[in-house]
Design an enzyme around this catalytic site. Sequence first.
Site, PDB file in Angstrom:
ATOM      1  N   TYR A 142       0.821  -1.212   0.000  1.00  0.00           N
ATOM      2  CA  TYR A 142       0.000   0.000   0.000  1.00  0.00           C
ATOM      3  C   TYR A 142       0.857   1.265   0.000  1.00  0.00           C
ATOM      4  O   TYR A 142       0.366   2.357  -0.264  1.00  0.00           O
ATOM      5  CB  TYR A 142      -0.960   0.017   1.200  1.00  0.00           C
ATOM      6  CG  TYR A 142      -2.027  -1.067   1.157  1.00  0.00           C
ATOM      7  CD1 TYR A 142      -2.155  -1.908   0.061  1.00  0.00           C
ATOM      8  CD2 TYR A 142      -2.902  -1.239   2.213  1.00  0.00           C
ATOM      9  CE1 TYR A 142      -3.119  -2.911   0.028  1.00  0.00           C
ATOM     10  CE2 TYR A 142      -3.876  -2.239   2.184  1.00  0.00           C
ATOM     11  CZ  TYR A 142      -3.968  -3.069   1.082  1.00  0.00           C
ATOM     12  OH  TYR A 142      -4.927  -4.065   1.047  1.00  0.00           O
ATOM     13  N   LYS A 191       3.506 -15.265   2.311  1.00  0.00           N
ATOM     14  CA  LYS A 191       3.458 -16.047   1.065  1.00  0.00           C
ATOM     15  C   LYS A 191       4.912 -16.347   0.701  1.00  0.00           C
ATOM     16  O   LYS A 191       5.397 -16.011  -0.395  1.00  0.00           O
ATOM     17  CB  LYS A 191       2.737 -15.227  -0.014  1.00  0.00           C
ATOM     18  CG  LYS A 191       2.383 -15.987  -1.263  1.00  0.00           C
ATOM     19  CD  LYS A 191       1.261 -16.995  -1.082  1.00  0.00           C
ATOM     20  CE  LYS A 191       1.052 -17.778  -2.367  1.00  0.00           C
ATOM     21  NZ  LYS A 191       0.177 -18.945  -2.175  1.00  0.00           N
ATOM     22  N   ASP A 223      -3.054 -18.149   1.693  1.00  0.00           N
ATOM     23  CA  ASP A 223      -4.186 -18.903   1.129  1.00  0.00           C
ATOM     24  C   ASP A 223      -4.696 -19.936   2.136  1.00  0.00           C
ATOM     25  O   ASP A 223      -5.897 -20.094   2.335  1.00  0.00           O
ATOM     26  CB  ASP A 223      -3.810 -19.553  -0.219  1.00  0.00           C
ATOM     27  CG  ASP A 223      -2.406 -20.127  -0.235  1.00  0.00           C
ATOM     28  OD1 ASP A 223      -1.626 -19.835   0.689  1.00  0.00           O
ATOM     29  OD2 ASP A 223      -2.084 -20.882  -1.165  1.00  0.00           O
ATOM     30  N   ASP A 247      -5.297  -6.648   5.896  1.00  0.00           N
ATOM     31  CA  ASP A 247      -6.524  -5.966   5.478  1.00  0.00           C
ATOM     32  C   ASP A 247      -7.613  -7.014   5.243  1.00  0.00           C
ATOM     33  O   ASP A 247      -8.749  -6.892   5.717  1.00  0.00           O
ATOM     34  CB  ASP A 247      -6.209  -5.201   4.172  1.00  0.00           C
ATOM     35  CG  ASP A 247      -7.290  -4.198   3.818  1.00  0.00           C
ATOM     36  OD1 ASP A 247      -8.259  -4.082   4.574  1.00  0.00           O
ATOM     37  OD2 ASP A 247      -7.153  -3.533   2.772  1.00  0.00           O
ATOM     38  N   ASP A 251     -10.777  -8.453   8.161  1.00  0.00           N
ATOM     39  CA  ASP A 251     -12.195  -8.390   7.797  1.00  0.00           C
ATOM     40  C   ASP A 251     -12.845  -9.769   7.872  1.00  0.00           C
ATOM     41  O   ASP A 251     -13.973  -9.912   8.337  1.00  0.00           O
ATOM     42  CB  ASP A 251     -12.374  -7.838   6.372  1.00  0.00           C
ATOM     43  CG  ASP A 251     -12.612  -6.330   6.395  1.00  0.00           C
ATOM     44  OD1 ASP A 251     -12.350  -5.713   7.444  1.00  0.00           O
ATOM     45  OD2 ASP A 251     -13.053  -5.774   5.370  1.00  0.00           O
TER      46      ASP A 251
END
Length: 356
Positions: A142, A191, A223, A247, A251
């Site tokens: 970001y 990852k 994943d 992020d 959620d």
Amino acid sequence: MDFKVAVIKGDGIGPEVVDETIKVLSKIEERYNHKFNYQYVLAGGIAIDKTGNPLPEETLNVCRNSQAVLLGAVGGPKWDNPSAEVRPEQALLGLRGGLNLYCNLRPALLYAPLRNASPLKDSIIGDGIDISVVRELTGGIYFGERKLEKIDDEEIAYDTEKYSTSEVRRIAKIAFEIAMQRNKKVTSVDKANILESSRLWRRVVSEVAEDYKEVELNHLYIDNATMQLVKDPRQFDVIVTSNMFGDILSDEASMITGSIGMLPSASLGENSFGMYEPIHGSAPDIAGKGIANPLATILSAAMMLRYSFKLEEEAKVIENAVIKVLEEGYRTGDIMSEGMKITSTKQMGDLVVERI
Ligand code: NAD
């Protein structure tokens, strides 16, 4: 003890839920002989109306000179024009950046009395879910270099995921410190089978773990983590991850608890400084009706006591009072179910105060 708190009530239901939270904190002052010195400052839509600026310089200065910031919520239809030059949300970004809040902490807690609110099966929920997601907030993709370019007839865009050892170390340390106060388990999500930045992440988190021998560390690929979170959420205690993965995971973790009016959050910076706010917005559809759920903000204040003021007992007392109120069947409209007792915002605040 004396503490300095900057308070931003904000817009919509913000003032209603913050008022109930101040009531709860007053009870803590009385019972434990503390003094919270509040300075009320403007941000968001109300600040635009009064000063033309969603985040007046004075607000930032008062926040910087406090030990913590308590925030309701900002925004609303009155200021919702996306092409407007000044918008309430600019206050949030300005606060996070201006106060160097590099760690976002979101507990996903499903209280046993609210198990019906979760979309997960009873057998998966067991006796409740309690996960703390620690998300890096000021680095990664970001904030990395990005570009959109045209080469021949083709448009090409890229964003860069970039982390330094010091960025990873400081967020990992927070995760381990939090785990020490909880069930002493950290899951680091990355990852590393593909990304170089994730391999650095994994190495640095493992190094930090050396200083916390009591804490069990495991690593999951993103994943797999998203699957495990709905398959067996009770395996998690603290999850630490990068800005983008956090992020998404935070959620997902909030979703499994089912109810937006219950969830607190903290954004932490250096020296125990933090900003505490519910994860919900200003709920303009119910603002002024006296029916908003104040518990997410009350629980945010409990986080403030725990993380910025190191008042663990006082934080627990608030959290236990909330659980008691729920066990006794009191509910605001958003978490109401059959057979429960409906309460207003103010009544909910009073019920928590009475149980402290
Ligand atoms: P929202 O969270 O405000 O509301 C979503 C739904 O949940 C609404 O139906 C609302 O009534 C309900 N709800 C939310 N909090 C509740 C509570 N405490 N008690 C009972 N019900 C509650 O999200 P939205 O509608 O997408 O956004 C409304 C405004 O809030 C927008 O202007 C948005 O930009 C802003 N917003 C601010 C923040 C923040 O200040 N951190 C976060 C999200 C959205």
